[in-house]
Design an enzyme around this catalytic site. Sequence first.
Site, mmCIF file in Angstrom:
data_model
loop_
_atom_site.group_PDB
_atom_site.id
_atom_site.type_symbol
_atom_site.label_atom_id
_atom_site.label_comp_id
_atom_site.label_asym_id
_atom_site.label_seq_id
_atom_site.Cartn_x
_atom_site.Cartn_y
_atom_site.Cartn_z
ATOM 1 N N ALA A 9 0.867 -1.171 0.000
ATOM 2 C CA ALA A 9 0.000 0.000 0.000
ATOM 3 C C ALA A 9 0.903 1.221 0.000
ATOM 4 O O ALA A 9 2.047 1.170 0.454
ATOM 5 C CB ALA A 9 -0.929 0.007 1.210
ATOM 6 N N SER A 10 0.384 2.331 -0.503
ATOM 7 C CA SER A 10 1.232 3.508 -0.707
ATOM 8 C C SER A 10 1.601 4.236 0.574
ATOM 9 O O SER A 10 2.699 4.759 0.701
ATOM 10 C CB SER A 10 0.541 4.484 -1.666
ATOM 11 O OG SER A 10 0.369 3.876 -2.930
ATOM 12 N N THR A 11 0.674 4.290 1.538
ATOM 13 C CA THR A 11 0.930 5.043 2.763
ATOM 14 C C THR A 11 0.647 4.193 3.987
ATOM 15 O O THR A 11 -0.024 3.156 3.905
ATOM 16 C CB THR A 11 0.047 6.308 2.834
ATOM 17 O OG1 THR A 11 -1.326 5.916 3.046
ATOM 18 C CG2 THR A 11 0.145 7.114 1.543
#
Length: 212
Positions: free
Chosen positions: A9-11
């Site tokens: 996931a990006s964050t």
Amino acid sequence: MRAYAYLRASTKDQDAERAKEQLTGFADENGIKVSSWFTENESGSTLKRPELFRLLEIADSGDILLVEQVDRISRLDNADWETLKSIISDKGIKIVSLDLPTSHRFIDGTDKFTERMLSALNSMMLDMLAAMARKDYEDRRRRQSQGIAIAKKEGRYRGRPEDKVLQTKIEGLLNDGKSYSYIQGLLGCSRHTISKVNKRRRTSDFPGSPQN
């Protein structure tokens, strides 16, 4: 043949393990066992992804890199995608992605000719999906920049909300005399964030900070 699953996931605010149940179901349906799971919260637009490269280091020729979607391994620009693809190809690792049905054939044993045909087809499809993922990333960044520019012009832009809970934890560790490296390793935050909290805790602007 072993299978290694990669979740990204990006964050840190996003759940990287969101697709774990779906990948587990796919593996069960196709009679494969996931040897290890590799999970991280990093942007797909950069090659700085330690868990992905740890997976690539461990995997051997013929092993499977299992992902939910191609964009989990790449939102890279063309040069970085070619670099990553070359590493995967040189090690003989097979990418199996749930959103790429032709890649599912790698799970079944095939003769050399069929495998070469599948590899060529999947290479083309991977390039296309990686390019689409990159375009989606760039489009979202552009829309975000345009939205910020409009909000600034109208006086509505307030910047990214601060993580008060994280700041309180950092402040407590700084008050205990912990080093930046210790805090960074423990909380997974940037040195810039720690430095910002450290500066603010020396003023009356930060709750509980010592007075000058």
